[in-house]
Write a protein that holds these residues in place. Structure first.
Motif, mmCIF file in Angstrom:
data_model
loop_
_atom_site.group_PDB
_atom_site.id
_atom_site.type_symbol
_atom_site.label_atom_id
_atom_site.label_comp_id
_atom_site.label_asym_id
_atom_site.label_seq_id
_atom_site.Cartn_x
_atom_site.Cartn_y
_atom_site.Cartn_z
ATOM 1 N N VAL A 55 10.836 -105.143 29.892
ATOM 2 C CA VAL A 55 11.024 -106.409 30.601
ATOM 3 C C VAL A 55 10.481 -107.574 29.770
ATOM 4 N N ALA A 56 9.342 -107.368 29.101
ATOM 5 C CA ALA A 56 8.788 -108.416 28.239
ATOM 6 C C ALA A 56 9.773 -108.746 27.109
ATOM 7 N N ALA A 57 10.411 -107.728 26.551
ATOM 8 C CA ALA A 57 11.401 -107.957 25.496
ATOM 9 C C ALA A 57 12.603 -108.721 26.037
ATOM 10 N N HIS A 58 12.985 -108.416 27.271
ATOM 11 C CA HIS A 58 14.102 -109.138 27.896
ATOM 12 C C HIS A 58 13.747 -110.618 28.054
ATOM 13 N N HIS A 59 12.525 -110.895 28.488
ATOM 14 C CA HIS A 59 12.095 -112.290 28.623
ATOM 15 C C HIS A 59 12.159 -113.015 27.281
ATOM 16 N N GLU A 60 11.743 -112.346 26.238
ATOM 17 C CA GLU A 60 11.735 -112.969 24.916
ATOM 18 C C GLU A 60 13.152 -113.265 24.443
ATOM 19 N N ALA A 61 14.073 -112.329 24.745
ATOM 20 C CA ALA A 61 15.460 -112.506 24.310
ATOM 21 C C ALA A 61 16.235 -113.474 25.202
ATOM 22 N N HIS A 62 15.812 -113.598 26.467
ATOM 23 C CA HIS A 62 16.529 -114.445 27.436
ATOM 24 C C HIS A 62 15.526 -115.352 28.160
ATOM 25 N N PRO A 63 14.964 -116.324 27.458
ATOM 26 C CA PRO A 63 13.876 -117.120 28.039
ATOM 27 C C PRO A 63 14.292 -118.005 29.210
ATOM 28 N N LEU A 64 15.596 -118.202 29.418
ATOM 29 C CA LEU A 64 16.048 -119.059 30.518
ATOM 30 C C LEU A 64 16.340 -118.280 31.788
ATOM 31 N N GLU A 65 16.335 -116.953 31.708
ATOM 32 C CA GLU A 65 16.640 -116.143 32.882
ATOM 33 C C GLU A 65 15.380 -115.894 33.703
ATOM 34 N N THR A 66 15.557 -115.773 35.021
ATOM 35 C CA THR A 66 14.401 -115.574 35.900
ATOM 36 C C THR A 66 13.899 -114.140 35.887
ATOM 37 N N GLY A 67 14.672 -113.228 35.340
ATOM 38 C CA GLY A 67 14.224 -111.847 35.289
ATOM 39 C C GLY A 67 15.327 -110.940 34.796
ATOM 40 N N MET A 68 15.017 -109.664 34.723
ATOM 41 C CA MET A 68 15.964 -108.639 34.308
ATOM 42 C C MET A 68 16.516 -107.957 35.551
ATOM 43 N N SER A 69 17.756 -107.564 35.488
ATOM 44 C CA SER A 69 18.345 -106.849 36.615
ATOM 45 C C SER A 69 17.569 -105.567 36.887
ATOM 46 N N LEU A 70 17.165 -105.379 38.140
ATOM 47 C CA LEU A 70 16.451 -104.154 38.504
ATOM 48 C C LEU A 70 17.325 -102.936 38.272
ATOM 49 N N GLN A 71 18.595 -103.068 38.544
ATOM 50 C CA GLN A 71 19.514 -101.947 38.324
ATOM 51 C C GLN A 71 19.572 -101.574 36.852
ATOM 52 N N ALA A 72 19.609 -102.597 35.987
ATOM 53 C CA ALA A 72 19.648 -102.326 34.546
ATOM 54 C C ALA A 72 18.365 -101.653 34.084
ATOM 55 N N LEU A 73 17.223 -102.080 34.626
ATOM 56 C CA LEU A 73 15.953 -101.467 34.249
ATOM 57 C C LEU A 73 15.894 -100.016 34.717
ATOM 58 N N ARG A 74 16.339 -99.760 35.947
ATOM 59 C CA ARG A 74 16.335 -98.397 36.473
ATOM 60 C C ARG A 74 17.183 -97.473 35.600
ATOM 61 N N ALA A 75 18.277 -98.029 35.068
ATOM 62 C CA ALA A 75 19.193 -97.211 34.256
ATOM 63 C C ALA A 75 18.562 -96.767 32.948
ATOM 64 N N THR A 76 17.468 -97.425 32.533
ATOM 65 C CA THR A 76 16.827 -97.027 31.273
ATOM 66 C C THR A 76 15.905 -95.823 31.445
ATOM 67 N N VAL A 77 15.625 -95.440 32.696
ATOM 68 C CA VAL A 77 14.752 -94.287 32.945
ATOM 69 C C VAL A 77 15.603 -93.026 32.947
ATOM 70 N N ASP A 78 15.285 -92.114 32.064
ATOM 71 C CA ASP A 78 16.090 -90.898 31.887
ATOM 72 C C ASP A 78 15.634 -89.821 32.870
ATOM 73 N N VAL A 79 16.347 -89.738 33.999
ATOM 74 C CA VAL A 79 16.066 -88.685 34.972
ATOM 75 C C VAL A 79 17.376 -87.986 35.316
ATOM 76 N N PRO A 80 17.311 -86.717 35.699
ATOM 77 C CA PRO A 80 18.532 -86.012 36.095
ATOM 78 C C PRO A 80 19.145 -86.643 37.339
ATOM 79 N N PRO A 81 20.441 -86.470 37.531
ATOM 80 C CA PRO A 81 21.095 -87.002 38.728
ATOM 81 C C PRO A 81 20.431 -86.480 40.001
ATOM 82 N N GLY A 82 20.360 -87.331 41.001
ATOM 83 C CA GLY A 82 19.770 -86.935 42.271
ATOM 84 C C GLY A 82 18.268 -87.139 42.350
ATOM 85 N N ARG A 83 17.661 -87.634 41.269
ATOM 86 C CA ARG A 83 16.204 -87.823 41.271
ATOM 87 C C ARG A 83 15.828 -89.303 41.163
#
Length: 237
Positions: A55-83
């Motif tokens: 998220v800190a890297a996202h802020h640095e790359a996109h300083p005008l945005e209010t935040g990172m999409s929660l859905q996009a952040l969740r997608a970076t966590v590698d878990v098996p389907p259903g978990r």
């Protein structure tokens, strides 16, 4: 990080199902629990730190945005389907550790606010002035990008929308709220007088070319103010 279903413990540990809750309680703080899932806290904490850095890297790359999409952040966590609940545990831990804060569908570092430099702030003011003076002859985003080459025009337009200075007519056009209110009232008056009117009739009425008129008419359609009737439109709001 994938977690372990508590229902698997009897088989994994060779214990009776009735003993599961006691074993979990005995494990104590090193184990995160939620519903029917168990996660090793050190692994979750490491993943939480990674999410904070992302998220800190996202802020640095996109300083005008209010935040990172929660859905996009969740997608970076590698878990098996259903978990997916395991991902919730990690994010909840990151929030408790003050690595993140969640606001609606966005996630950001605690205290983060979009930052405008002096030069970018000047472009933002110029964009607002350009759109205000345009009134109904609203420029496309591509035209604005050509006028201010190299500036983060789309990010600045999004920033102005969040501030309430402009509204999206569609994905490529923006107008001030005042101009849209004026168009709404003018359109209501014209259709009240003419009945169902074609774009050509409205073009003559408002003195606008199709380039400017059609996006505004389609905006009125999407807002439920007008509807198509044959080749024309009628007022329904």
């Amino acid at each position: 990080i994938s977690g372990v279903p508590s229902a698997d413990l009897p088989v994994r540990l060779g214990i009776l199902p009735a003993d599961v809750s006691g074993v979990i309680a005995a494990a104590g703080k090193p184990v995160l629990t939620s519903d029917q899932w168990l996660v090793w806290r050190p692994a979750a904490a490491q993943e939480a730190e990674r999410l904070g850095a992302a998220v800190a890297a996202h802020h640095e790359a996109h300083p005008l945005e209010t935040g990172m999409s929660l859905q996009a952040l969740r997608a970076t966590v590698d878990v098996p389907p259903g978990r997916e609940r395991v991902v919730d545990l990690v994010i909840e831990l990151a929030v408790r550790k003050m690595l993140l804060e969640v606001a609606g569908g966005l996630v950001r570092r605690p205290g983060w606010k979009p930052a405008l430099g002096a030069q970018v702030d000047g472009v933002k003011a110029a964009l607002l002035d350009r759109i205000t003076r345009a009134r109904w002859e609203i420029p496309t985003t591509a035209e604005l990008e050509r006028q201010w080459p190299g500036a983060p025009v789309r990010a600045l337009l999004s920033h102005l929308v969040r501030e309430g200075g402009i509204e999206a007519v569609d994905q490529e056009h923006y107008a001030t709220p005042g101009a849209l209110v004026e168009f709404r009232e003018a359109l209501r008056g014209a259709l009240g007088e003419l009945g169902a009117a074609t774009p050509a009739e409205l073009r003559d009425r408002f003195g606008l070319t199709r380039k400017y008129l059609i996006p505004l008419l389609e905006w009125a359609d999407r807002r439920g103010m007008t509807r198509r009737k044959g080749d024309g439109r009628e007022w329904i709001a």
